[in-house]
Design a protein around this motif. Sequence first.
Motif, PDB file in Angstrom:
ATOM      1  N   GLY A  18       0.845  -1.180   0.000  1.00 26.22           N
ATOM      2  CA  GLY A  18       0.000   0.000   0.000  1.00 26.22           C
ATOM      3  C   GLY A  18       0.880   1.228   0.000  1.00 26.22           C
ATOM      4  N   SER A  19       0.256   2.401   0.136  1.00 24.40           N
ATOM      5  CA  SER A  19       1.066   3.615   0.064  1.00 24.40           C
ATOM      6  C   SER A  19       1.769   3.891   1.383  1.00 24.40           C
ATOM      7  CB  SER A  19       0.206   4.798  -0.347  1.00 24.40           C
ATOM      8  OG  SER A  19      -0.931   4.866   0.462  1.00 24.40           O
ATOM      9  N   THR A  20       1.244   3.345   2.474  1.00 28.65           N
ATOM     10  CA  THR A  20       1.907   3.592   3.749  1.00 28.65           C
ATOM     11  C   THR A  20       2.134   2.281   4.486  1.00 28.65           C
ATOM     12  OG1 THR A  20      -0.239   3.851   4.783  1.00 28.65           O
ATOM     13  CG2 THR A  20       0.883   5.872   4.121  1.00 28.65           C
ATOM     14  N   GLY A  21       3.102   2.322   5.382  1.00 25.90           N
ATOM     15  CA  GLY A  21       3.301   1.228   6.329  1.00 25.90           C
ATOM     16  C   GLY A  21       3.582  -0.119   5.717  1.00 25.90           C
ATOM     17  N   LYS A  22       3.245  -1.149   6.494  1.00 25.35           N
ATOM     18  CA  LYS A  22       3.582  -2.503   6.064  1.00 25.35           C
ATOM     19  C   LYS A  22       2.559  -3.028   5.064  1.00 25.35           C
ATOM     20  CE  LYS A  22       1.118  -4.518   9.865  1.00 25.35           C
ATOM     21  NZ  LYS A  22       0.845  -5.647  10.638  1.00 25.35           N
ATOM     22  N   PRO A  23       2.932  -4.098   4.349  1.00 27.44           N
ATOM     23  CA  PRO A  23       2.011  -4.667   3.367  1.00 27.44           C
ATOM     24  C   PRO A  23       0.665  -5.048   3.980  1.00 27.44           C
ATOM     25  CG  PRO A  23       4.176  -5.634   3.134  1.00 27.44           C
ATOM     26  CD  PRO A  23       4.228  -4.777   4.360  1.00 27.44           C
TER      27      PRO A  23
ATOM     28  N   GLY B 149      -2.079   5.503 -14.279  1.00 27.00           N
ATOM     29  CA  GLY B 149      -1.066   5.154 -13.276  1.00 27.00           C
ATOM     30  C   GLY B 149      -1.544   5.431 -11.866  1.00 27.00           C
ATOM     31  N   ARG B 150      -0.765   4.998 -10.887  1.00 30.53           N
ATOM     32  CA  ARG B 150      -1.166   5.112  -9.490  1.00 30.53           C
ATOM     33  C   ARG B 150      -1.226   6.576  -9.057  1.00 30.53           C
ATOM     34  NH1 ARG B 150      -2.984   0.462  -6.966  1.00 30.53           N
ATOM     35  NH2 ARG B 150      -2.634   1.662  -5.081  1.00 30.53           N
ATOM     36  N   ILE B 151      -2.169   6.855  -8.180  1.00 30.89           N
ATOM     37  CA  ILE B 151      -2.267   8.213  -7.658  1.00 30.89           C
ATOM     38  C   ILE B 151      -1.712   8.283  -6.240  1.00 30.89           C
ATOM     39  CG2 ILE B 151      -4.227   8.927  -9.073  1.00 30.89           C
ATOM     40  CD1 ILE B 151      -6.025   8.257  -6.662  1.00 30.89           C
ATOM     41  N   ASP B 152      -1.198   7.149  -5.749  1.00 33.91           N
ATOM     42  CA  ASP B 152      -0.627   7.136  -4.400  1.00 33.91           C
ATOM     43  C   ASP B 152       0.872   6.842  -4.505  1.00 33.91           C
ATOM     44  OD1 ASP B 152      -0.687   4.532  -5.222  1.00 33.91           O
ATOM     45  OD2 ASP B 152      -2.145   3.881  -3.723  1.00 33.91           O
ATOM     46  N   ASP B 153       1.489   6.564  -3.374  1.00 35.96           N
ATOM     47  CA  ASP B 153       2.931   6.322  -3.390  1.00 35.96           C
ATOM     48  C   ASP B 153       3.251   4.852  -3.623  1.00 35.96           C
ATOM     49  OD1 ASP B 153       3.649   8.964  -3.036  1.00 35.96           O
ATOM     50  OD2 ASP B 153       3.267   8.846  -0.881  1.00 35.96           O
ATOM     51  N   VAL B 154       2.538   4.265  -4.581  1.00 38.70           N
ATOM     52  CA  VAL B 154       2.820   2.874  -4.930  1.00 38.70           C
ATOM     53  C   VAL B 154       3.490   2.865  -6.301  1.00 38.70           C
ATOM     54  CG1 VAL B 154       1.769   0.643  -5.509  1.00 38.70           C
ATOM     55  CG2 VAL B 154       0.922   1.952  -3.546  1.00 38.70           C
ATOM     56  N   LEU B 155       4.599   2.125  -6.395  1.00 42.06           N
ATOM     57  CA  LEU B 155       5.298   2.018  -7.673  1.00 42.06           C
ATOM     58  C   LEU B 155       4.911   0.707  -8.336  1.00 42.06           C
ATOM     59  CD1 LEU B 155       8.905   3.074  -6.601  1.00 42.06           C
ATOM     60  CD2 LEU B 155       6.982   4.499  -7.289  1.00 42.06           C
ATOM     61  N   ASN B 156       5.076   0.661  -9.643  1.00 40.49           N
ATOM     62  CA  ASN B 156       4.815  -0.568 -10.370  1.00 40.49           C
ATOM     63  C   ASN B 156       6.075  -0.900 -11.161  1.00 40.49           C
ATOM     64  OD1 ASN B 156       3.883  -2.587 -12.123  1.00 40.49           O
ATOM     65  ND2 ASN B 156       1.804  -1.785 -12.005  1.00 40.49           N
ATOM     66  N   VAL B 157       6.840  -1.845 -10.629  1.00 40.06           N
ATOM     67  CA  VAL B 157       8.108  -2.218 -11.259  1.00 40.06           C
ATOM     68  C   VAL B 157       7.940  -3.611 -11.850  1.00 40.06           C
ATOM     69  CG1 VAL B 157      10.577  -2.564 -10.902  1.00 40.06           C
ATOM     70  CG2 VAL B 157       9.351  -0.869  -9.536  1.00 40.06           C
ATOM     71  N   SER B 158       8.005  -3.706 -13.151  1.00 37.48           N
ATOM     72  CA  SER B 158       7.774  -4.980 -13.846  1.00 37.48           C
ATOM     73  C   SER B 158       6.452  -5.610 -13.423  1.00 37.48           C
ATOM     74  CB  SER B 158       8.899  -5.980 -13.564  1.00 37.48           C
ATOM     75  OG  SER B 158      10.104  -5.490 -14.034  1.00 37.48           O
ATOM     76  N   GLY B 159       5.449  -4.798 -13.208  1.00 35.76           N
ATOM     77  CA  GLY B 159       4.147  -5.342 -12.813  1.00 35.76           C
ATOM     78  C   GLY B 159       4.071  -5.714 -11.348  1.00 35.76           C
ATOM     79  N   HIS B 160       5.123  -5.490 -10.585  1.00 40.55           N
ATOM     80  CA  HIS B 160       5.086  -5.770  -9.147  1.00 40.55           C
ATOM     81  C   HIS B 160       4.822  -4.487  -8.383  1.00 40.55           C
ATOM     82  CE1 HIS B 160       6.466  -9.559 -10.327  1.00 40.55           C
ATOM     83  NE2 HIS B 160       7.753  -9.313 -10.365  1.00 40.55           N
TER      84      HIS B 160
ATOM     85  N   SER C 291      15.748   8.867   3.902  1.00 43.64           N
ATOM     86  CA  SER C 291      15.694   8.525   2.478  1.00 43.64           C
ATOM     87  C   SER C 291      14.323   8.849   1.902  1.00 43.64           C
ATOM     88  CB  SER C 291      16.009   7.050   2.266  1.00 43.64           C
ATOM     89  OG  SER C 291      14.835   6.294   2.333  1.00 43.64           O
ATOM     90  N   ALA C 292      14.290   9.079   0.603  1.00 40.65           N
ATOM     91  CA  ALA C 292      13.028   9.264  -0.118  1.00 40.65           C
ATOM     92  C   ALA C 292      13.126   8.466  -1.408  1.00 40.65           C
ATOM     93  CB  ALA C 292      12.792  10.739  -0.423  1.00 40.65           C
ATOM     94  N   VAL C 293      12.081   7.704  -1.675  1.00 39.88           N
ATOM     95  CA  VAL C 293      12.093   6.829  -2.846  1.00 39.88           C
ATOM     96  C   VAL C 293      11.030   7.300  -3.830  1.00 39.88           C
ATOM     97  CG1 VAL C 293      11.510   4.482  -3.592  1.00 39.88           C
ATOM     98  CG2 VAL C 293      13.016   4.826  -1.626  1.00 39.88           C
ATOM     99  N   VAL C 294      11.409   7.402  -5.081  1.00 37.40           N
ATOM    100  CA  VAL C 294      10.425   7.770  -6.117  1.00 37.40           C
ATOM    101  C   VAL C 294      10.561   6.826  -7.309  1.00 37.40           C
ATOM    102  CG1 VAL C 294      10.432  10.231  -5.490  1.00 37.40           C
ATOM    103  CG2 VAL C 294      11.961   9.410  -7.297  1.00 37.40           C
ATOM    104  N   GLY C 295       9.539   6.841  -8.152  1.00 37.21           N
ATOM    105  CA  GLY C 295       9.574   6.041  -9.360  1.00 37.21           C
ATOM    106  C   GLY C 295      10.125   6.863 -10.513  1.00 37.21           C
TER     107      GLY C 295
END
Length: 660
Positions: free
Chosen positions: A272-277, A527-538, A558-562
């Motif tokens: 999800g966009s926050t916290g743990k899966p 595409g996603r409107i939240d902080d979820v990335l889609n890498v190779s469909g994952h 750290s900050a992670v972006v797609g």
Amino acid sequence: MSETDSLKQESRMFEPPADLARNAAISGMEGYRTLCAEAERDYEGFWARLANENLAWHKPFTKTLDESAAPFYKWFEDGQLNVSYNCLDRNLQNGNAGKTAVIFEADDGKVTRVTYQELHDKVCQVANGLKSLGVKKGDRVVIYMPMSVEGIAAMQACARIGATHSVVFGGFSAKSLQERIIDAGAVAVVTADEQVRGGKQLPLKAIVDEAIGMGGCEHLKSVVVYRRTGGNVAMQAGRDLWLHDVTANQPATCEPEFVGAEHPLFILYTSGSTGKPKGVQHSSGGYLLWAMLTMKWTFDIKPDDIFWCTADIGWVTGHTYIAYGPLAIGATQIVFEGVPTYPNAGRFWDMIARHKATIFYTAPTAIRSLIKASEADANVHPKNFDLSSLRILGSVGEPINPEAWMWYYKNVGREKCPIVDTFWQTETGGHMITPLPGATPMVPGSCTLPLPGIMAAVVDETGNDLPNGQGGILVVKRPWPSMIRTIWGDPERFKKSYFPEELGGTLYLAGDGSIRNEKTGYFTITGRIDDVLNVSGHRMGTMEIESALVAHPLVAESAVVGKPDETTGESICAFVVLKRARPEGDEAKQIAKELRDWVGKEIGPIAKPKEIRFGDNLPKTRSGKIMRRLLRVLAKGEQITQDVSTLENPAILDQLKQAQ
Ligand code: 6R9
């Protein structure tokens, strides 16, 4: 021109082949509209009819939909059934006992065929074996298995005895596995000694041992190990057992445990966009109904089809379109252990030709990487293979760009196979928006129209409908049978994530942006409107990766972006501030490698950032918020044109411009 602009202007339309349309389960747009109208006229009646016609009920349901505790919807609640009975026993009664259920092809090319009778017997033995270990209705079982008949049998066996499975993808690390075992409260893990992919072994059982060794798994009583390679594994007395020993003297029949339609069939963790899966919880009745119906509607499955979905059982696509849908409908399917590039990048095409696959369902990332491979080596181009058996192609997991669509259509489908670009999610259980192969005129890059009964719409931030041509938020207005029931152990998070108050509390929020074409009303996913990335469909949550990074002793922040990536759709770019001076040159390279490996251990290799950039700080507003928007621009290597006057530390942008 940006991708969104090019999609808006995409106007090529491809009609479904006439002969396919004539014989399709949903024939022509007339057929589609008739079903949509039925759903609109009498929503519950529509679903009740389908549930009665398609599922074998042990006890029929009397109420279709219970909305009294919305958004915790209940479907067919007082009905009873067994999912494994519907998938296996029903086929034995239908005259499919001798029909091939699974054509299994191992990594090394060895092929094994399993009939419905054989699969039934195997599932019953595993089910009896699990029972002998004390696993019972309502217990959770984690399945950490390679692509195998045994993996499918383990899932079906759980369904047979009413245990709820949670499959964990073989690429997840020990830590991720441990977190899922704990969150699900699993009493057993079913695994294999090793997994084989692309000629390489991965020691699954050793990873299970490591996960349990991390502690917190006291509820776990048994680890059942399928011997795949014969590789060396440590077996702990009293806890670990070989699958072949557990099933050795078990009868090949097992009375199914009939459960209520709402009984949780499985939990599948997703980002999800926050916290743990989040542990997405699915039902038995509603889920199976949609798995079956979409096999009919989207894939137009017929008795002689050879269906091939290339997903892994660790993802939802492998649940619905390998472990359940194809079996419930009595299809013959190909199950593949390996990877598309081994022994060479012609593997998929070669397998389609050898097994005479008629329906082929894969991900855009695989297509794009095979396009690249065939440009580098003409021998692996699909034109070298006899693909004449194919009649329908499918795509899933991420938006398919029109270029990849056209290549797939021309070179794999030879311009005679419709492509079903299926938009859906772990949470939706099955397809939501997709062309129908015998009805919908296709537009490359558009998933076209919602399936009958799926009330998808595009709305603004307050939940109001937007006119076609205006981009907004994708929602579903009515509950549907295969929808997520809750987040395992966290109903509040379920409500907040999927039925947010800002949208009025009744709309299902998919988390994707969408725009509908002004003329056709076709949906395109932007595409996603939240902080979820889609890498190779994952699906990967940026927060998840950030948490993994800051858990490293050297990392302060750290900050992670797609970042858009030609092959994988998106790639992971991490901006990192260390607790010590910013490293440069070889030292930066070495620390970046260490951090990448660290994330691989914390989450799994799929979460490793492709790029890591170090800075003395991150771009922040005066109130301390990280400006991710700017980081996305930097990751792309583009110039910042936005106003940066609200930044606390604009000088930092220069430092973060450079990839190390
Ligand atoms: C089935 C699956 C779901 C997310 C979803 C969206 C993206 C999936 C798509 C697509 C555009 C398609 N997605 N299919 N985007 N067109 N045909 O992939 O489930 O792993 O939960 O991912 O994937 O962003 O929200 P899951």
